[in-house]
Write an enzyme that holds these catalytic residues in place. Structure first.
Site, short mmCIF file in Angstrom:
data_model
loop_
_atom_site.label_atom_id
_atom_site.label_comp_id
_atom_site.label_asym_id
_atom_site.label_seq_id
_atom_site.Cartn_x
_atom_site.Cartn_y
_atom_site.Cartn_z
N CYS A 29 -38.22 -3.45 -16.13
CA CYS A 29 -38.53 -4.57 -15.24
C CYS A 29 -39.98 -4.49 -14.75
O CYS A 29 -40.90 -4.58 -15.56
CB CYS A 29 -37.52 -4.66 -14.10
N GLU A 73 -29.67 -0.41 -16.94
CA GLU A 73 -28.77 0.30 -16.04
C GLU A 73 -27.78 -0.62 -15.36
O GLU A 73 -26.81 -0.16 -14.74
CB GLU A 73 -29.57 1.09 -15.00
N HIS A 88 -32.60 -5.09 -17.23
CA HIS A 88 -32.16 -3.85 -16.59
C HIS A 88 -31.04 -3.21 -17.40
O HIS A 88 -29.88 -3.59 -17.24
CB HIS A 88 -31.65 -4.14 -15.17
#
Length: 213
Positions: free
Chosen positions: A79, A189, A187
């Site tokens: 990001c 994650e 993202h």
């Protein structure tokens, strides 16, 4: 062990939670020695480019990141951590790290989606990837997999660095870099199984580099 860069402008806890789920040893750190001796570095980020660069510079971490790259250690930017690897960001009119050639631009609110409606900014939600080059991070990731995005600015790296793109108003680079130095606008994650697979692939690459040394 993977080092997650701690510079008070990232989503370090979310990244650590994902790596813990994968049983990948990791630590959140701003200690230069730990970053330089880790198997690989994850460079996350949320918020604004200007703030992120100010935090990095005030802690001397911009120089540490450059040394990490020069040493050949694998690095994954996420990001804002992806965006400020480039030369410049239109967000806060910020001169960024210049590790990879390119710049970051803002989505144009006059652009429209596939239904002809003006874009909602930020781009927030799930979207797919259009693969442009082979990338070790995407091994065993289904072609139809979607990833989670939340951003108002998008990266425009040199064309030869573009590994995958996503369409939001226009096509933009959502994954770019070169072997051992990657950047994702999404993202991983926060992207469920496909994101976890990508992070596991990054860890596997880091271990290969260590074993080859």
């Amino acid at each position: 062990m993977l080092a997650i860069l701690d510079y008070e402008a990232g989503n370090q806890t979310s990244v650590r939670r994902a790596l813990d789920f994968l049983d990948i040893p990791c630590a959140i750190t701003a200690e230069p020695n730990a970053l330089l001796h880790a198997d690989g570095v994850i460079f996350p980020g949320v918020g604004a480019a200007g703030q992120a660069m100010a935090e990095l510079s005030s802690k001397g971490l911009d120089a540490v990141l450059s040394e990490v790259i020069r040493s050949g250690k694998p690095l994954l930017g996420i990001c804002v951590g992806c965006q400020i690897l480039l030369d410049y960001s239109a967000e806060n009119d910020t001169r960024t790290l210049g590790i990879l050639p390119g710049e970051c631009r803002r989505f144009d609110p006059t652009w429209t989606d596939e239904d002809g409606r003006n874009l909602i900014i930020p781009h927030m939600g799930w979207n797919g990837l259009h693969r442009k080059q082979e990338c070790a991070l995407l091994n065993n990731v289904p072609l139809e997999a979607e990833f989670y995005f939340v951003h108002s600015y998008f990266p425009v790296p040199s064309p030869e660095l573009v590994l995958a793109t996503t369409v939001y108003g226009q096509e933009f680079a959502s994954l770019f870099g070169r072997p051992g130095l990657w950047a994702t606008q999404f993202h991983p994650e926060k992207s469920g199984r496909p994101g976890l697979t990508l992070l596991a692939n990054f860890h596997a690459y880091c271990k290969e580099v260590v074993h080859a040394q």
